[in-house]
Design an enzyme around this catalytic site. Structure first.
Site, PDB file in Angstrom:
ATOM      1  N   LYS A  49       0.947  -1.061  -0.369  1.00  0.00           N
ATOM      2  CA  LYS A  49      -0.135  -0.332   0.250  1.00  0.00           C
ATOM      3  C   LYS A  49       0.923   1.625   0.234  1.00  0.00           C
ATOM      4  CE  LYS A  49      -3.804   0.424   2.470  1.00  0.00           C
ATOM      5  NZ  LYS A  49      -4.745  -0.163   4.500  1.00  0.00           N
TER       6      LYS A  49
HETATM    7  C1  E4P Z   1      -7.727   0.732   4.251  1.00  0.00           C
HETATM    8  O1  E4P Z   1      -6.764   0.212   3.301  1.00  0.00           O
HETATM    9  C2  E4P Z   1      -7.289   2.624   4.561  1.00  0.00           C
HETATM   10  O2  E4P Z   1      -6.737   2.709   5.348  1.00  0.00           O
HETATM   11  C3  E4P Z   1      -9.263   2.382   5.667  1.00  0.00           C
HETATM   12  O3  E4P Z   1     -10.145   1.749   5.170  1.00  0.00           O
HETATM   13  C4  E4P Z   1      -9.249   3.814   6.148  1.00  0.00           C
HETATM   14  O4  E4P Z   1      -9.848   3.671   7.092  1.00  0.00           O
HETATM   15  P1  E4P Z   1     -10.473   5.315   8.667  1.00  0.00           P
HETATM   16  O5  E4P Z   1     -10.302   5.910   7.209  1.00  0.00           O
HETATM   17  O6  E4P Z   1     -11.632   4.932   8.996  1.00  0.00           O
HETATM   18  O7  E4P Z   1      -8.829   4.938   9.256  1.00  0.00           O
END
Ligand code: E4P
Length: 220
Positions: A84
């Site tokens: 990521k």
């Molecule tokens: C996933 O890839 C993201 O990092 C995550 O869904 C972010 O979620 P949040 O906005 O609740 O932190």
């Protein structure tokens, strides 16, 4: 639609995995912050529970050269790892390089159609759109998701839209309605998916009718 768990809690992942519904896991630094074990151990435990699942682990470095090195390290942990990388001007050349090398990239922190367009042109595997954070900021997140899915379909890009930052079950229904490829959800929302008060009421009714009826056995 692929269903990923948005957590680094491998014990909860193990509990959810018995449903046979989990296609992968997404992990970011905030999710690691609330776990007391080393990230590598966490990933190894997840792989034990879900050996075939796609695991997206986010880079923690900031300097683009270090992000590149860390990305290569991440994908070497196991065959099913994706890296990521935050969507940012600084990291576009790194993303381009990694894709050239065949490394699967999950581009994270995506909020706009234009960001998604650039990432699709580069050929990232997943475009992680933060729907919940868009709503937090007064933007209709699912509407942005719809425009991104249309863009991917219209131009026949290979990238897949991954709905992230999910805050409630309605976001999942919205993702299904727009036909995107994947969604990542927190464990507490996953646990709500198979529940309905009407199912509970129906279950109780069937139980009472069976107990009050004349039969002692179903098939004897
Ligand atoms: C996933 O890839 C993201 O990092 C995550 O869904 C972010 O979620 P949040 O906005 O609740 O932190």
């Amino acid at each position: 639609m692929k269903l990923f768990l948005d957590t680094a809690d491998y014990k909860k992942i193990a509990e959810c995995s018995v449903t046979g519904l989990i296609d992968g896991v997404t992990i970011n630094p905030s999710l690691l912050k609330v776990q007391n074990e080393p990230p590598l151990k966490i990933v190894q435990e997840i792989i034990k529970v879900l050996p075939e699942a796609e695991i997206s682990l986010q880079v923690t470095e900031q300097d683009p050269h270090k992000v590149y090195e860390q990305a290569k390290h991440i994908v070497n942990v196991a065959d099913n790892m994706l890296v990521k990388i935050p969507c940012h001007k600084l990291y576009m050349p790194v993303i381009a390089q990694l894709i050239q090398e065949g490394i699967p990239v999950n581009a994270t922190l995506v909020f706009t159609l234009n960001q998604a367009f650039e990432l699709a042109k580069l050929g990232v595997h997943y475009i992680s759109l933060f729907v919940g954070r868009l709503y937090d900021n007064g933007v209709d997140g699912l509407k942005v998701a719809t425009t991104i899915q249309q863009m991917l379909d219209t131009y026949d890009y290979d990238s897949e839209l991954l709905i992230a930052s999910v805050r409630n079950p309605e976001h999942i229904e919205g993702a299904l309605a727009l036909g995107c490829d994947a969604i990542t959800i927190p464990v507490d929302i996953f646990n709500q998916l198979s529940m309905s008060s009407l199912s509970d009421a129906g279950l109780e009714q069937f139980k009472q009718d069976w107990l009050q009826g004349p039969h002692k056995q179903l098939l004897e």
